[in-house]
Design a protein around this motif. Structure first.
Motif, short mmCIF file in Angstrom:
data_model
loop_
_atom_site.label_atom_id
_atom_site.label_comp_id
_atom_site.label_asym_id
_atom_site.label_seq_id
_atom_site.Cartn_x
_atom_site.Cartn_y
_atom_site.Cartn_z
N THR A 84 86.44 4.51 66.12
CA THR A 84 86.74 5.94 66.12
C THR A 84 87.97 6.20 66.98
O THR A 84 88.09 5.68 68.09
CB THR A 84 85.55 6.71 66.73
OG1 THR A 84 84.38 6.32 66.00
CG2 THR A 84 85.74 8.20 66.59
N GLN A 86 90.89 9.54 68.08
CA GLN A 86 91.05 11.00 68.05
C GLN A 86 92.38 11.36 67.42
O GLN A 86 93.43 10.85 67.81
CB GLN A 86 90.99 11.60 69.47
CG GLN A 86 89.57 11.80 69.99
CD GLN A 86 88.97 10.47 70.43
OE1 GLN A 86 89.62 9.72 71.16
NE2 GLN A 86 87.76 10.17 69.97
N ARG A 90 90.13 15.67 66.97
CA ARG A 90 88.91 15.37 66.19
C ARG A 90 88.64 13.88 66.21
O ARG A 90 89.56 13.06 66.27
CB ARG A 90 89.10 15.75 64.71
CG ARG A 90 89.23 17.19 64.38
CD ARG A 90 89.13 17.39 62.86
NE ARG A 90 90.11 16.61 62.10
CZ ARG A 90 91.38 16.98 61.93
NH1 ARG A 90 91.83 18.08 62.47
NH2 ARG A 90 92.21 16.22 61.22
N ASP A 91 87.36 13.53 66.08
CA ASP A 91 87.02 12.12 65.88
C ASP A 91 87.32 11.74 64.43
O ASP A 91 86.85 12.41 63.51
CB ASP A 91 85.53 11.89 66.12
CG ASP A 91 85.24 11.73 67.61
OD1 ASP A 91 86.19 11.74 68.41
OD2 ASP A 91 84.05 11.60 67.95
N ASN A 93 86.75 8.53 61.98
CA ASN A 93 86.11 7.22 61.87
C ASN A 93 86.89 6.33 60.91
O ASN A 93 87.39 6.80 59.88
CB ASN A 93 84.68 7.38 61.36
CG ASN A 93 83.86 8.20 62.34
OD1 ASN A 93 83.45 7.71 63.37
ND2 ASN A 93 83.69 9.47 62.01
#
Ligand code: PLP
Length: 538
Positions: A84, A86, A90-91, A93
């Motif tokens: 993951t 950023q 936001r994360d 994946n």
């Protein structure tokens, strides 16, 4: 020692469309030679499910693009974990697919990064979807996935990496991940990284506004980023140069040009090559196996190619040429023959490659060529490159308009498969870039492993390989490179070439043999990767 090779695109074979041209093919060939040479190397790239497009040409001579969905499951294995990062806070994946078919024992794995996962936001699922993302925002997100995501994936999968090799500035954000790992210690990062630049013009280097970079990369950006990457814009090449222990261009001339473009950096050069086992056709493989069997492990033994009987070379070339000509006739109905001198020009359709230079004096060409020369063109234009598309249209329409005066075919959908067929079958491979725009070029090298002959401007690799009229033809000299001078020289070469081919076949064969014996021992990725090993990896 363990090397991690990062590249925004990797072209391994025609079934995996995760490349768009020379950079990706070179990366694939680098990895294949590393595997053959048993080097501890792993590779990281992005998984584009809508990658290299399929090109069709409509009745008006215009390029149309199709983006079929690529399903990776038939070729590679999804690994059971995610990393993951950023992006814009936001994360995001990232899934990892492992391709493990390179080398006889699958020694060099290639990891493909994929954000197309159901748990990601819809816009994040698209980050790795398209090879031609277009805007700067998509581009910087892709580069964040490659550099930062790739670093995190390897931390888990491949501990003990000693050197990160950034193939072009696209991979440079891995240095941001490393800076965090080493608490901002730039010297430690520098000790871990090496960098290869491929772009001989300032406009070709990815640059991002700091506004965009701060928005997307946020806390990954170090406070002093402007002192490393440029005051006004984040220049990925400058950042890579500043955080690498060694940097190189991809031909001697490109090394010089890069040092001028980025003064103050110690930039060397390693000239590119091609993976000989991937690009030699069946006919010449059989010949080399019979006469120089060590060539598979040691392509430098091809320097002894003069030991191969003339008849055997003529026969192998004839068979490879026949394969090409029957394909051309089947897709175009052109009625080309196996006997005529065949010249191919195939590369990305973009202004600096000057695809239409050979048509600057049509009357001359009409006089010279009908029933003596067959011209086969191919190449894709970037979907957003209108001037490249106009070049394609011009060539297609010249072929139609002068059907009775010129033997000229444009074959659609240049890709690894068509490149193999053309480089194996052609007599002559033409290249007319505006110097020094062709940082190296590699397609002409493929021709030499198949008894073909280059006719090219003295740019990139050819400037180092060419012995004019001995192992190929030089267009122009090291001085004047105006379009007029290049065209007039091209026509002189053509005259000479047509005369030699038809009136002096013995001489032609001698040039073919010199093309194999002079050029293929050097311009292959085994030599290239060993040079990386001794200069930079060790
Ligand atoms: C070899 C190859 C290239 C690179 O060729 P250049 O000489 O750099 O133009 C591009 N596309 C394909 C499909 C290739 O096989």
């Amino acid at each position: 020692m363990k090397i991690a090779y990062f590249s925004m695109e990797i072209g391994l074979n025609e079934n995996i469309p995760t490349y768009s041209g020379g950079l990706g093919i070179l990366a694939g060939d680098h990895i294949k030679s590393a595997a053959d040479l048993n080097l501890p190397l792993v590779a990281v790239t992005l998984l584009y499910k809508r990658g290299y497009f399929i090109q069709t040409i409509n009745p008006m001579g215009e390029q149309e693009e199709l983006y079929p969905y690529f399903d990776p499951r038939a070729f590679m294995e999804p690994l059971p974990f995610k990393v993951t990062i950023q992006i814009e806070g936001r994360d995001v994946n990232i899934g990892v697919w492992k391709y493990n078919q390179i080398g006889l024992k699958g020694r060099v794995p290639v990891y493909f990064l994929d954000t197309d996962l159901p748990i990601n936001a819809p816009e994040d699922r698209l980050i790795t979807q398209f090879l031609y993302g277009g805007d700067n925002h998509t581009r910087i997100c892709q580069e964040a996935v490659l550099g930062i995501g790739g670093y995190l994936a390897l931390k888990r999968l491949e501990p003990g990496i000693t050197t990160f090799h950034m193939n072009e500035g696209h991979a440079v954000f891995l240095t941001l991940a490393l800076l965090r790992e080493f608490d901002g210690d730039e010297e430690k990062v520098r000790q871990k990284c090496i960098f290869t630049t491929h772009t001989p013009v300032p406009a070709g280097h990815d640059k991002f506004s700091y506004g965009l970079a701060e928005k997307v990369l946020g806390r990954y950006l170090p406070k002093n980023v402007r002192s490393l990457a440029g005051q006004d814009l984040l220049n990925t090449t400058a950042l890579a140069l500043n955080l690498s222990r060694a940097s190189n261009g991809v031909s001697e001339l490109h090394g010089e040009v890069s040092r001028e473009m980025f003064p103050g950096f110690n930039i060397g050069h390693i000239t590119n090559g091609v993976h000989h086992l991937s690009w030699t056709g069946a006919e010449f493989k059989a010949l080399f196996d019979a006469y120089l069997p060590a060539w598979r492990e040691q392509p430098q033994v091809l320097a002894e190619a003069h030991c191969i009987p003339d008849d055997a070379i003529t026969e192998a070339k004839g068979l490879a040429k026949k394969r090409l000509i029957s394909y051309i006739n089947s897709v175009s109905g052109a009625g080309f023959t196996n006997e005529q001198l065949t010249i191919c020009f195939a590369r990305r359709a973009t202004a600096y490659k000057r695809a239409t230079l050979i048509f600057s004096d049509l009357e001359y060409l009409f006089n010279l060529s009908f029933d003596r020369v067959q011209l086969i063109f191919a190449g894709k234009a970037h979907p957003q490159d209108d001037s490249g598309k106009r070049l394609i249209k011009e060539i297609v329409n010249l072929g139609k308009q002068y059907e009775n005066k010129l033997r000229l075919v444009f074959v659609p959908n240049y890709n690894i498969w068509l490149a193999s067929l053309m480089t194996q079958g052609t007599d002559v491979w033409l290249n007319t870039p505006r110097r020094p725009r062709e940082a190296s070029g590699t397609s002409g090298m493929k021709v030499c492993f198949n008894g073909g002959i280059n006719m090219s401007v003295l740019d990139g690799w050819w400037r180092e390989a060419c012995r004019n009229r001995i192992n190929g033809w030089a267009i122009g000299d090291d001085e004047d490179d105006s379009d007029e001078a290049a065209a007039s020289d091209l026509y002189q070469d053509l005259d000479d070439m047509v005369t030699t081919y038809y009136a002096n076949p013995k001489q032609w064969l001698a040039i073919m043999k010199n093309s194999i014996a002079d050029i293929s021992p050097v311009f292959n990725t085994h030599r290239m990767v060993l040079e990386y090993l001794h200069k930079y990896y060790l």
